[in-house]
Design an enzyme around this catalytic site. Structure first.
Site, PDB file in Angstrom:
ATOM      1  N   CYS A   9       5.183   5.258  42.255  1.00 35.23           N
ATOM      2  CA  CYS A   9       6.367   6.101  42.494  1.00 35.23           C
ATOM      3  C   CYS A   9       7.605   5.225  42.361  1.00 35.23           C
ATOM      4  O   CYS A   9       7.493   4.062  41.962  1.00 35.23           O
ATOM      5  CB  CYS A   9       6.292   6.800  43.851  1.00 35.23           C
ATOM      6  N   ASN A  12       7.753   2.912  46.158  1.00 36.52           N
ATOM      7  CA  ASN A  12       6.484   2.401  46.717  1.00 36.52           C
ATOM      8  C   ASN A  12       6.541   2.258  48.250  1.00 36.52           C
ATOM      9  O   ASN A  12       5.912   1.387  48.833  1.00 36.52           O
ATOM     10  CB  ASN A  12       6.105   1.051  46.067  1.00 36.52           C
ATOM     11  N   CYS A  14       6.926   5.590  50.046  1.00 34.76           N
ATOM     12  CA  CYS A  14       6.568   6.940  50.531  1.00 34.76           C
ATOM     13  C   CYS A  14       5.359   7.510  49.779  1.00 34.76           C
ATOM     14  O   CYS A  14       4.240   7.497  50.270  1.00 34.76           O
ATOM     15  CB  CYS A  14       7.740   7.917  50.398  1.00 34.76           C
ATOM     16  N   ARG A  15       5.607   8.046  48.582  1.00 31.95           N
ATOM     17  CA  ARG A  15       4.577   8.834  47.898  1.00 31.95           C
ATOM     18  C   ARG A  15       3.380   8.022  47.427  1.00 31.95           C
ATOM     19  O   ARG A  15       2.226   8.383  47.707  1.00 31.95           O
ATOM     20  CB  ARG A  15       5.202   9.598  46.713  1.00 31.95           C
ATOM     21  N   SER A  16       3.631   6.925  46.690  1.00 26.17           N
ATOM     22  CA  SER A  16       2.470   6.195  46.138  1.00 26.17           C
ATOM     23  C   SER A  16       1.636   5.487  47.211  1.00 26.17           C
ATOM     24  O   SER A  16       0.409   5.452  47.094  1.00 26.17           O
ATOM     25  CB  SER A  16       2.881   5.243  45.002  1.00 26.17           C
ATOM     26  N   ASP A 124       9.007  15.159  46.672  1.00 23.83           N
ATOM     27  CA  ASP A 124       9.685  13.913  47.026  1.00 23.83           C
ATOM     28  C   ASP A 124      10.344  14.082  48.399  1.00 23.83           C
ATOM     29  O   ASP A 124      11.273  14.865  48.544  1.00 23.83           O
ATOM     30  CB  ASP A 124      10.739  13.598  45.956  1.00 23.83           C
TER      31      ASP A 124
HETATM   32  P1  4NP Z   1       9.114   6.778  47.096  1.00 30.84           P
HETATM   33  O1  4NP Z   1      10.429   7.236  47.876  1.00 30.84           O
HETATM   34  O2  4NP Z   1       9.503   6.612  45.641  1.00 30.84           O
HETATM   35  O3  4NP Z   1       8.183   7.921  47.308  1.00 30.84           O
HETATM   36  O4  4NP Z   1       8.656   5.494  47.726  1.00 30.84           O
HETATM   37  C1  4NP Z   1      11.689   6.678  47.628  1.00 30.84           C
HETATM   38  C2  4NP Z   1      11.985   5.442  48.143  1.00 30.84           C
HETATM   39  C3  4NP Z   1      13.216   4.881  47.914  1.00 30.84           C
HETATM   40  C4  4NP Z   1      14.147   5.564  47.166  1.00 30.84           C
HETATM   41  C5  4NP Z   1      13.846   6.803  46.622  1.00 30.84           C
HETATM   42  C6  4NP Z   1      12.599   7.366  46.861  1.00 30.84           C
HETATM   43  N1  4NP Z   1      15.414   5.004  46.952  1.00 30.84           N
HETATM   44  O5  4NP Z   1      16.274   5.661  46.337  1.00 30.84           O
HETATM   45  O6  4NP Z   1      15.656   3.838  47.353  1.00 30.84           O
END
Ligand code: 4NP
Length: 152
Positions: A9, A12, A14-16, A124
């Site tokens: 994702c 790295n 939250c989702r992944s 998301d």
């Molecule tokens: P992830 O979530 O991609 O599911 O880990 C996010 C983590 C950080 C950000 C966006 C989404 N960010 O914009 O920093």
């Protein structure tokens, strides 16, 4: 030979990582953990070195899943060579992965929700705070993926 899976994702955190630890639990429960190597990584360096985001960690904990010790890291070209399945959470990730690796010459990249009856981007939670929808998507996607890998 082990099937090697890398979930991807943007950050790295939250989702992944949710997909990584849900999938690890599922292969354990199915008694096939020895046949798999499972990890996760980011397309960005945004959160590199940071632990799993607390609400995502709590959601995993609610389901008896620990993600202790996991910290975010960016995917590399070596990861593309090493892993058999590069599984992205959303279409944007696929574009960003291709930017890192050049091109998906071995056809390893897919989207997690393509392993369900309703392909779409994993919800998301970053802006919505809705970790339940993400959990539901991740659980369905991982179940579909495991089913495919174990019947193949
Ligand atoms: P992830 O979530 O991609 O599911 O880990 C996010 C983590 C950080 C950000 C966006 C989404 N960010 O914009 O920093």
């Amino acid at each position: 030979m082990k099937k090697k899976i890398l979930f991807i994702c943007l950050g790295n955190i939250c989702r992944s990582p949710m997909a990584e630890f849900v999938m690890k639990k599922m292969v354990e429960e199915a008694g096939v953990a020895d046949n798999y190597e499972i990890a996760s990584a980011a397309t960005s360096t945004e959160e590199a070195g940071n632990p799993v985001y607390p609400p995502a960690r709590r959601k995993l904990q609610e389901h008896g899943i620990s993600c202790a010790g996991k910290t975010a890291r960016q995917m590399t070209r070596r990861d593309y060579e090493y892993y058999d399945y590069i599984i992205a959470m959303e279409k944007r990730n696929v574009r960003d992965i291709n930017r890192i690796i050049g091109s998906d010459s071995e056809g390893k990249i897919s989207l997690l929700m393509d392993y369900t009856g309703t392909p779409h981007d994993v919800a998301d939670p970053w802006y919505t705070g809705d970790f339940d929808s993400t959990w539901n998507d991740v659980e369905q996607g991982c179940a579909g993926l495991l089913n495919l890998l174990e019947t193949k």
